[in-house]
Design an enzyme around this catalytic site. Structure first.
Site, PDB file in Angstrom:
ATOM      1  N   THR A   1      -1.732  -7.363  -0.852  1.00 22.70           N
ATOM      2  CA  THR A   1      -0.336  -6.943  -0.775  1.00 22.70           C
ATOM      3  C   THR A   1       0.559  -8.166  -0.956  1.00 22.70           C
ATOM      4  O   THR A   1       0.082  -9.314  -0.932  1.00 22.70           O
ATOM      5  CB  THR A   1      -0.058  -6.302   0.593  1.00 22.70           C
ATOM      6  OG1 THR A   1      -0.332  -7.278   1.618  1.00 22.70           O
ATOM      7  CG2 THR A   1      -0.944  -5.077   0.814  1.00 22.70           C
TER       8      THR A   1
ATOM      9  N   ASN B   1       2.209   5.273   6.788  1.00 27.45           N
ATOM     10  CA  ASN B   1       1.724   3.951   6.400  1.00 27.45           C
ATOM     11  C   ASN B   1       2.487   2.818   7.076  1.00 27.45           C
ATOM     12  O   ASN B   1       1.962   1.708   7.177  1.00 27.45           O
ATOM     13  CB  ASN B   1       1.850   3.815   4.873  1.00 27.45           C
ATOM     14  CG  ASN B   1       1.742   2.382   4.407  1.00 27.45           C
ATOM     15  OD1 ASN B   1       0.663   1.820   4.334  1.00 27.45           O
ATOM     16  ND2 ASN B   1       2.881   1.768   4.079  1.00 27.45           N
TER      17      ASN B   1
ATOM     18  N   LYS C   1      -4.546  -0.511  15.727  1.00 21.02           N
ATOM     19  CA  LYS C   1      -5.190   0.266  14.667  1.00 21.02           C
ATOM     20  C   LYS C   1      -6.346   1.104  15.215  1.00 21.02           C
ATOM     21  O   LYS C   1      -6.598   2.220  14.727  1.00 21.02           O
ATOM     22  CB  LYS C   1      -5.657  -0.659  13.543  1.00 21.02           C
ATOM     23  CG  LYS C   1      -4.512  -1.309  12.780  1.00 21.02           C
ATOM     24  CD  LYS C   1      -3.564  -0.271  12.160  1.00 21.02           C
ATOM     25  CE  LYS C   1      -2.499  -0.890  11.304  1.00 21.02           C
ATOM     26  NZ  LYS C   1      -1.618   0.121  10.668  1.00 21.02           N
TER      27      LYS C   1
ATOM     28  N   ILE D   1       0.826  -1.205   0.000  1.00 26.60           N
ATOM     29  CA  ILE D   1       0.000   0.000   0.000  1.00 26.60           C
ATOM     30  C   ILE D   1       0.860   1.255   0.000  1.00 26.60           C
ATOM     31  O   ILE D   1       0.570   2.219  -0.717  1.00 26.60           O
ATOM     32  CB  ILE D   1      -0.958  -0.022   1.210  1.00 26.60           C
ATOM     33  CG1 ILE D   1      -2.020  -1.114   1.017  1.00 26.60           C
ATOM     34  CG2 ILE D   1      -1.631   1.339   1.403  1.00 26.60           C
ATOM     35  CD1 ILE D   1      -2.902  -1.341   2.234  1.00 26.60           C
TER      36      ILE D   1
ATOM     37  N   TYR E   1      -2.810  -6.330  17.031  1.00 21.05           N
ATOM     38  CA  TYR E   1      -2.933  -5.539  15.799  1.00 21.05           C
ATOM     39  C   TYR E   1      -4.223  -4.719  15.811  1.00 21.05           C
ATOM     40  O   TYR E   1      -4.216  -3.513  15.524  1.00 21.05           O
ATOM     41  CB  TYR E   1      -2.898  -6.476  14.595  1.00 21.05           C
ATOM     42  CG  TYR E   1      -3.078  -5.767  13.267  1.00 21.05           C
ATOM     43  CD1 TYR E   1      -2.022  -5.096  12.659  1.00 21.05           C
ATOM     44  CD2 TYR E   1      -4.320  -5.774  12.615  1.00 21.05           C
ATOM     45  CE1 TYR E   1      -2.187  -4.451  11.442  1.00 21.05           C
ATOM     46  CE2 TYR E   1      -4.492  -5.135  11.399  1.00 21.05           C
ATOM     47  CZ  TYR E   1      -3.424  -4.469  10.815  1.00 21.05           C
ATOM     48  OH  TYR E   1      -3.597  -3.830   9.621  1.00 21.05           O
TER      49      TYR E   1
ATOM     50  N   SER F   1      -6.741   0.613   9.613  1.00 25.42           N
ATOM     51  CA  SER F   1      -7.307  -0.627   9.091  1.00 25.42           C
ATOM     52  C   SER F   1      -8.764  -0.700   9.512  1.00 25.42           C
ATOM     53  O   SER F   1      -9.149  -0.159  10.558  1.00 25.42           O
ATOM     54  CB  SER F   1      -6.558  -1.837   9.661  1.00 25.42           C
ATOM     55  OG  SER F   1      -7.229  -3.046   9.354  1.00 25.42           O
TER      56      SER F   1
END
Length: 254
Positions: A195, A93, A164, A20, A160, A145
């Site tokens: 990705t 990012n 986010k 990304i 995670y 995200s």
């Protein structure tokens, strides 16, 4: 349309070596910006991104460093301002992911994800704001995200997801602190995106589930994060700050 043009802008993209981040860095250049690509030099990709930007007729820098280092960020911004001009757009990012059951996750693994994904984004915003605020102009876009809003079905990633969610709320907080000083802060929250990490053979079965659970029936291409980012970087969003723009093919609706 002129509203979406970034002619004369100077942008910084962290984690610009692949996925990304690479797509966004190239997309900003396509919209007219000169772009500095920041990330881990040892992992490659930065030079390739920079080369693709210069092939578009824009200026580019490849700057090695880590977002958890205040000195790396400060040095990078010094180079950008000396070689490209005043920083006007920043896309934060850089981040890491992982999957592990909460009851067995080590404290070190928890801390590592939050150190990169939360502290790294904060330090990046802080370094960028230090040059943008005195000029009373700038747009910061943090990449979070959809996992900061929902919990992904079947995935064990409390570290995670929570990181986010923190990025989203931190971005809103910074947007409110800086709103009256000309600096806008927004978020792009991708859904499942194809990705390089998701092209590995060992995750082929998971990919089928990701596609099945997304209303649009597919994963995003990294390039599909470019349009939302250019919108938030440009004059087209001049009255937009504190927004979490979810780009997920409808996933959070379910």
């Amino acid at each position: 349309m002129d509203l979406f043009k970034l002619d004369g802008d100077v942008a910084l993209v962290t984690g610009a070596g692949s996925g990304i981040g690479q797509a966004i860095a190239i997309g900003l250049a396509e919209a007219g910006a000169d772009v500095a690509c920041f990330g881990h030099g040892s992992r490659g990709g930065l030079e390739e991104t920079a080369h693709r930007i210069t092939a578009l007729g824009r200026k580019a820098l490849a700057l090695a460093g880590t977002v958890t280092s205040e000195s790396d960020l400060a040095t990078a911004i010094e180079h950008i301002e000396a070689q490209l001009g005043a920083l006007t757009v920043a896309v934060n990012n850089a981040g890491i992911a992982g999957s592990e059951a909460a009851e067995t996750m080590s404290a070190d693994k928890w801390r590592k994800v939050h150190e990169v994904n939360v502290t790294g984004v904060f330090l990046s915003c802080q370094a960028e704001a230090r040059v943008m605020l005195p000029r009373r102009a700038g747009s910061i876009i943090n990449i979070a995200s959809m996992s900061g809003t929902i919990v992904n079905r079947g995935l064990t990633q409390a570290h995670y997801n929570s990181s986010k969610a923190a990025v989203i709320h931190m971005s809103k907080s910074l947007a409110m602190e800086w709103a009256d000083r000309g600096l806008r802060v927004n978020v792009v929250s991708p859904g499942y995106t194809l990705t390089p990490m998701n092209k590995r053979p060992e995750v082929a079965e998971e990919i089928k589930i990701f596609k099945r659970d997304t209303p649009m029936g597919r994963m995003a291409a990294p390039e599909e994060m470019v349009g939302p980012t250019v919108f938030l970087a440009s004059r087209a969003s001049s009255f937009v700050t504190g927004l979490d723009l979810i780009v997920d093919g409808g996933y959070v609706c379910w």
